[in-house]
Design a protein around this motif. Structure first.
Motif, PDB file in Angstrom:
ATOM      1  N   LEU A  15       0.834  -1.203   0.000  1.00 13.94           N
ATOM      2  CA  LEU A  15       0.000   0.000   0.000  1.00 13.94           C
ATOM      3  C   LEU A  15       0.870   1.255   0.000  1.00 13.94           C
ATOM      4  CD1 LEU A  15      -2.796  -0.981   2.559  1.00 13.94           C
ATOM      5  CD2 LEU A  15      -2.930  -1.022   0.054  1.00 13.94           C
ATOM      6  N   ASP A  16       1.969   1.232   0.723  1.00 10.97           N
ATOM      7  CA  ASP A  16       2.866   2.387   0.809  1.00 10.97           C
ATOM      8  C   ASP A  16       3.542   2.709  -0.523  1.00 10.97           C
ATOM      9  OD1 ASP A  16       2.795   3.066   3.728  1.00 10.97           O
ATOM     10  OD2 ASP A  16       3.484   1.000   3.881  1.00 10.97           O
ATOM     11  N   GLU A  17       3.705   1.724  -1.378  1.00 10.24           N
ATOM     12  CA  GLU A  17       4.410   1.909  -2.654  1.00 10.24           C
ATOM     13  C   GLU A  17       3.497   2.376  -3.788  1.00 10.24           C
ATOM     14  OE1 GLU A  17       7.878  -1.477  -2.306  1.00 10.24           O
ATOM     15  OE2 GLU A  17       5.835  -2.143  -2.771  1.00 10.24           O
ATOM     16  N   THR A  80      -5.577   5.642   4.478  1.00  7.95           N
ATOM     17  CA  THR A  80      -4.164   5.729   4.154  1.00  7.95           C
ATOM     18  C   THR A  80      -3.581   4.366   4.512  1.00  7.95           C
ATOM     19  OG1 THR A  80      -3.484   6.402   6.371  1.00  7.95           O
ATOM     20  CG2 THR A  80      -4.092   8.192   4.829  1.00  7.95           C
ATOM     21  N   PRO A  81      -2.372   4.067   4.103  1.00 11.22           N
ATOM     22  CA  PRO A  81      -1.801   2.792   4.541  1.00 11.22           C
ATOM     23  C   PRO A  81      -1.816   2.644   6.070  1.00 11.22           C
ATOM     24  CG  PRO A  81      -0.486   3.691   2.761  1.00 11.22           C
ATOM     25  CD  PRO A  81      -1.508   4.748   3.125  1.00 11.22           C
ATOM     26  N   GLN A  82      -1.571   3.727   6.777  1.00  9.11           N
ATOM     27  CA  GLN A  82      -1.554   3.672   8.237  1.00  9.11           C
ATOM     28  C   GLN A  82      -2.951   3.420   8.812  1.00  9.11           C
ATOM     29  OE1 GLN A  82      -0.171   6.282   6.384  1.00  9.11           O
ATOM     30  NE2 GLN A  82       1.867   5.373   6.492  1.00  9.11           N
ATOM     31  N   THR A  83      -3.978   4.094   8.272  1.00  8.44           N
ATOM     32  CA  THR A  83      -5.328   3.867   8.807  1.00  8.44           C
ATOM     33  C   THR A  83      -5.832   2.478   8.457  1.00  8.44           C
ATOM     34  OG1 THR A  83      -6.370   4.996   6.920  1.00  8.44           O
ATOM     35  CG2 THR A  83      -6.017   6.301   8.924  1.00  8.44           C
ATOM     36  N   VAL A  84      -5.471   1.975   7.284  1.00  8.53           N
ATOM     37  CA  VAL A  84      -5.885   0.617   6.915  1.00  8.53           C
ATOM     38  C   VAL A  84      -5.336  -0.378   7.943  1.00  8.53           C
ATOM     39  CG1 VAL A  84      -5.586  -1.231   5.204  1.00  8.53           C
ATOM     40  CG2 VAL A  84      -6.209   1.077   4.457  1.00  8.53           C
ATOM     41  N   LEU A  90     -12.845  -2.515   8.791  1.00 12.76           N
ATOM     42  CA  LEU A  90     -12.959  -2.589   7.335  1.00 12.76           C
ATOM     43  C   LEU A  90     -13.582  -3.930   6.961  1.00 12.76           C
ATOM     44  CD1 LEU A  90      -9.579  -1.060   6.136  1.00 12.76           C
ATOM     45  CD2 LEU A  90     -11.863  -0.076   5.875  1.00 12.76           C
ATOM     46  N   PRO A  91     -14.483  -3.930   5.997  1.00 10.74           N
ATOM     47  CA  PRO A  91     -15.141  -5.183   5.611  1.00 10.74           C
ATOM     48  C   PRO A  91     -14.128  -6.218   5.107  1.00 10.74           C
ATOM     49  CG  PRO A  91     -16.068  -3.308   4.425  1.00 10.74           C
ATOM     50  CD  PRO A  91     -14.931  -2.793   5.217  1.00 10.74           C
ATOM     51  N   ALA A  95     -10.562  -4.155  -0.589  1.00 11.06           N
ATOM     52  CA  ALA A  95      -9.311  -4.369  -1.323  1.00 11.06           C
ATOM     53  C   ALA A  95      -8.102  -3.834  -0.565  1.00 11.06           C
ATOM     54  CB  ALA A  95      -9.400  -3.729  -2.702  1.00 11.06           C
ATOM     55  N   TYR A  96      -8.270  -2.722   0.132  1.00  9.17           N
ATOM     56  CA  TYR A  96      -7.152  -2.179   0.910  1.00  9.17           C
ATOM     57  C   TYR A  96      -6.743  -3.172   2.001  1.00  9.17           C
ATOM     58  CZ  TYR A  96      -8.453   2.134  -1.439  1.00  9.17           C
ATOM     59  OH  TYR A  96      -8.747   3.071  -2.402  1.00  9.17           O
ATOM     60  N   ARG A  97      -7.730  -3.725   2.652  1.00 16.05           N
ATOM     61  CA  ARG A  97      -7.467  -4.713   3.698  1.00 16.05           C
ATOM     62  C   ARG A  97      -6.825  -5.964   3.104  1.00 16.05           C
ATOM     63  NH1 ARG A  97     -12.070  -7.070   7.865  1.00 16.05           N
ATOM     64  NH2 ARG A  97     -10.783  -8.700   8.766  1.00 16.05           N
ATOM     65  N   LEU A  98      -7.360  -6.440   1.977  1.00 15.63           N
ATOM     66  CA  LEU A  98      -6.826  -7.643   1.340  1.00 15.63           C
ATOM     67  C   LEU A  98      -5.365  -7.461   0.963  1.00 15.63           C
ATOM     68  CD1 LEU A  98      -9.845  -8.559  -0.970  1.00 15.63           C
ATOM     69  CD2 LEU A  98      -9.143  -9.736   1.126  1.00 15.63           C
TER      70      LEU A  98
END
Length: 181
Positions: A15-17, A80-84, A90-91, A95-98
């Motif tokens: 996510l950070d990249e 953001t990557p940090q909040t994820v 998150l459900p 996709a962010y979680r996955l």
């Protein structure tokens, strides 16, 4: 992470990249994160409701004023990557979680299917499931709208997941495919 030109970005980047366009494209448009959540004052447990944020377009499952959402809804959480990493609500289909968990996107995600409506066809989105928007009900009625379905994958989507055959093997990984680290 390793970079492979034949692999989609969500399999090769953290996510950070990701750049801004890649980050924004990860949202599948399900609208589940735009449902009002209630937190128990004593236990801090989070419960979903079938009440949408006042900015939720419950048919399109998108924010009606995405660029200005935090000015209009001060408690809107900007991912953001940090909040994820910090959010436990998150459900499971997010996709962010996955991606953060090193898992692949599901077959209904538009980056896999090539169709922004597949999230609705799979029954994953909030389309047709929102009882009201938050500014249409008194706060004391919210507790009557607690639901569990946003934390579950629809049965039909799970069945299809088990039978999924990618349309384009290079662009559409199976849900079980591990992401490179």
């Amino acid at each position: 992470m390793n970079s492979d030109a034949n692999e989609p970005f969500w399999r090769t980047k953290s996510l950070d990249e990701m750049d801004a366009a890649e980050w924004e494209s990860l949202c599948d448009g399900c609208g589940r994160c735009c449902l009002v959540k209630l937190q128990d004052e004593d236990t801090e447990a989070i419960a979903y409701t079938d009440i949408g944020c006042k900015l939720l377009d419950d048919d399109g499952c998108r924010c009606r004023d995405y660029p200005n959402r935090q000015a209009q809804v001060p408690d809107c959480v900007r991912l953001t990557p940090q909040t994820v990493r910090a959010l436990d609500w998150l459900p499971p289909s997010c996709a962010y979680r996955l991606v953060e968990e090193g898992r692949d996107l599901y077959w209904w995600h538009h980056l896999v299917s090539g169709d922004r409506d597949s999230v609705h066809a799979a029954g994953v989105s909030v389309r047709g499931k929102v009882a009201a928007l938050e500014d249409e009900l008194p706060l004391e009625d919210f507790i009557e709208h607690m639901v569990r379905w946003p934390l579950r994958l629809p049965r039909g989507a799970i069945r299809r997941l088990a039978k999924a055959v990618p349309l384009n093997a290079a662009a559409a990984p199976s849900a079980a495919s591990p992401r490179k680290r």
